[in-house]
Design a protein around this motif. Structure first.
Motif, mmCIF file in Angstrom:
data_model
loop_
_atom_site.group_PDB
_atom_site.id
_atom_site.type_symbol
_atom_site.label_atom_id
_atom_site.label_comp_id
_atom_site.label_asym_id
_atom_site.label_seq_id
_atom_site.Cartn_x
_atom_site.Cartn_y
_atom_site.Cartn_z
ATOM 1 N N UNK A 178 0.820 -1.217 0.000
ATOM 2 C CA UNK A 178 0.000 0.000 0.000
ATOM 3 C C UNK A 178 0.852 1.264 0.000
ATOM 4 N N UNK A 179 0.298 2.316 -0.568
ATOM 5 C CA UNK A 179 0.944 3.628 -0.514
ATOM 6 C C UNK A 179 0.676 4.266 0.839
ATOM 7 N N UNK A 193 -2.878 4.516 4.987
ATOM 8 C CA UNK A 193 -2.435 3.793 3.796
ATOM 9 C C UNK A 193 -3.563 3.747 2.777
ATOM 10 N N UNK A 194 -3.194 3.508 1.528
ATOM 11 C CA UNK A 194 -4.186 3.456 0.455
ATOM 12 C C UNK A 194 -3.691 2.558 -0.670
ATOM 13 N N UNK A 195 -4.641 1.986 -1.391
ATOM 14 C CA UNK A 195 -4.355 1.224 -2.602
ATOM 15 C C UNK A 195 -4.821 2.043 -3.796
ATOM 16 N N UNK A 196 -4.085 2.009 -4.884
ATOM 17 C CA UNK A 196 -4.351 2.880 -6.024
ATOM 18 C C UNK A 196 -5.312 2.293 -7.037
ATOM 19 N N UNK A 197 -5.607 1.003 -6.922
ATOM 20 C CA UNK A 197 -6.593 0.394 -7.802
ATOM 21 C C UNK A 197 -7.703 -0.193 -6.949
ATOM 22 N N UNK A 225 -2.467 1.263 8.634
ATOM 23 C CA UNK A 225 -3.431 2.160 8.005
ATOM 24 C C UNK A 225 -4.687 1.406 7.636
ATOM 25 N N UNK A 226 -5.686 2.150 7.152
ATOM 26 C CA UNK A 226 -6.964 1.515 6.857
ATOM 27 C C UNK A 226 -7.070 1.010 5.423
ATOM 28 N N UNK A 227 -5.997 1.160 4.630
ATOM 29 C CA UNK A 227 -6.003 0.606 3.274
ATOM 30 C C UNK A 227 -7.118 1.153 2.405
ATOM 31 N N UNK A 228 -7.197 2.464 2.302
ATOM 32 C CA UNK A 228 -8.262 3.095 1.519
ATOM 33 C C UNK A 228 -8.145 2.729 0.044
#
Length: 282
Positions: A178-179, A193-197, A225-228
């Protein structure tokens, strides 16, 4: 004797002053009360109050000049996104509240290696409000930063910061780990945190099958993070909320970022339109 004053007996100037302390939606609704309120609700006194205090400066920064003969007309024109500052920013007012929103174009952001043609390309796409977007060709180091001052925004308002993006079907390496995302104002920091797709499950299963141990090791490098994940926007783009902040009375710098620099894997197929800063709805 009557128990109260008829609305028609109030001077228009008095009614205009009262309405200027409400909201655009309240002013519009009040026009149905009486002819006095209707006249007052159209006055420049009311709608000038709903415009930003520096609206004259804002109008001077427009890429395409607006034609208007009344403050209400200008307000309604600014409820649609308009380009300012040479087309590098977009400005908009909320029609109900008059709250301010901005979008910073990709050219207004700091994107690592964006001046390297092998890593990033700049091109025009018909679906963007801006003349250029940034397309990631390939890089192992993804780092995007944006900043804006709270002085430019509506005071005493909770804002969200959103990275506006698209990914191609041929995108690769974006979500191996994750970013990391963050929004900071002064000493107040939000990170996650986040995922781009939105998730190609078949592709993810294949990556896990071949690179399971490496992916697990890499993900341990990233903070909790919550992995948005991206959400669809009305304009056809996707967005990820980077975080939220409160815009108070003081002028402070808001710093917003997305980074994926710990995986070291090559990634590509990402398109960045910009970062939007808008009031949050509760």
């Amino acid at each position: 004797m009557g128990g109260g004053m008829d609305a028609e007996m109030l001077p228009i100037d008095c009614v205009s002053t009262i309405l200027s302390n409400t909201s655009p939606s309240d002013a519009c609704r009040s026009s149905m009360v009486s002819s006095t309120f209707r006249s007052a609700a159209e006055s420049d006194v009311v709608w000038k109050r709903f415009l930003p205090a520096d609206y004259r400066d804002l109008v001077s920064r427009l890429v395409t000049p607006l034609t208007f003969s009344a403050m209400k007309e200008l307000f309604l024109l600014l409820c649609n996104p308009v380009l300012i500052d040479g087309g590098k920013k977009s400005f908009k007012l909320d029609k109900s509240s008059g709250k301010i929103s901005y979008m910073l174009s990709a050219r207004e952001l700091s994107i690592t290696w964006s001046d390297e043609p092998l890593c990033w390309s700049w091109r025009s796409v018909p679906e963007s409000r801006f003349s250029e977007v940034a397309e990631l060709r390939t890089t192992s180091w993804l780092e995007i930063h944006g900043k804006i001052r709270t002085q430019s925004l509506s005071p005493n308002t909770t804002y969200g910061a959103y990275l506006v993006l698209k990914t191609y079907d041929r995108a690769y390496g974006l979500d191996s780990i994750p970013s990391e995302i963050s929004v900071s104002v002064g000493n107040r920091l939000f990170n996650g945190t986040a995922y781009l797709t939105r998730g190609d499950h078949k592709k993810q299963q294949m990556e896990c099958l071949f690179y399971k141990n490496r992916i697990e090791m890499l993900r341990k490098r990233v903070g909790e993070g919550d992995g948005r994940v991206p959400c669809k926007r009305e304009d056809g783009w996707m967005e990820i909320e980077l975080g939220e902040f409160f815009s108070g009375d003081a002028s402070e710098e808001v710093k917003m970022s997305l980074m994926e620099v710990k995986g070291n894997q090559l990634k590509g197929g990402l398109v960045i339109e910009g970062i939007e800063v808008r009031p949050k709805e509760y």
